[in-house]
Design a protein around this motif. Structure first.
Motif: not given
Length: 175
Positions: A23-28
């Motif tokens: 799972t790739l989590m973005f800063s937003d």
């Protein structure tokens, strides 16, 4: 970790209800799951070096190689699949060995006799090699000899020695 059940923890299931990695989590706060979706998105964010060859046919061949792994090898040796096959660890191992070996033999047919560089499409990693690295690790983990796939073995040695692969090798992150 899939192996020790961390991906099934309540905390992780809140992030990814499928309990799968990555799972790739973005800063937003947004997130992406599924390896190929993540890698293609990262290729757009960080286009240099590109994860795909520039030639249309080579782009297709790169994606073909990655898809053989993504849909024909990798999902078949994830714990929820092999645990469903049999409660016997010996039968599970035979299942895993069969599918990894079958897939590696198919990949062997896709590797040219002479590489155009260190990798399939030149001298930098592409999506194909990024997908290959964990499968080579799994082949070794499940005691599958690569002697039947000499071209793939040569490519795998180049991939395993690439600094990015060395830095992200699963053994670096073992609990």
């Amino acid at each position: 970790s899939l192996i020790d059940g961390q991906s099934e923890s309540p905390e992780y299931l809140e992030i990814n209800p499928a309990g799968q990695v990555p799972t790739l989590m973005f800063s937003d706060g947004s997130q992406l799951t599924e390896s190929l979706a993540i890698l293609q998105t990262l290729d757009q964010i960080y286009p240099t070096p590109p994860l795909f060859p520039l030639s249309l046919m080579e782009h297709g061949r790169c994606l073909e190689f990655a898809e053989i792994i993504n849909s024909g090898i990798q999902p078949l040796h994830n714990p929820p699949v092999f645990e469903r096959v049999s409660p016997s660890s010996d039968q599970q191992k035979q299942w895993i060995q069969y599918w990894i070996r079958r897939g590696l033999l198919l990949l062997e047919s896709k590797v040219p006799e002479t590489l155009p560089g260190r990798f399939l499409f030149g001298d930098h990693l592409t999506l194909a090699e990024i997908c290959l690295a964990p499968q080579i690790y799994s082949a070794k983990r499940f005691e599958i000899s690569l002697t039947e796939t000499p071209k793939l073995l040569r490519l795998a040695e180049n991939v395993e020695n690439h600094p990015a692969v060395v830095q992200t090798h699963p053994d670096v992150f073992k609990p």
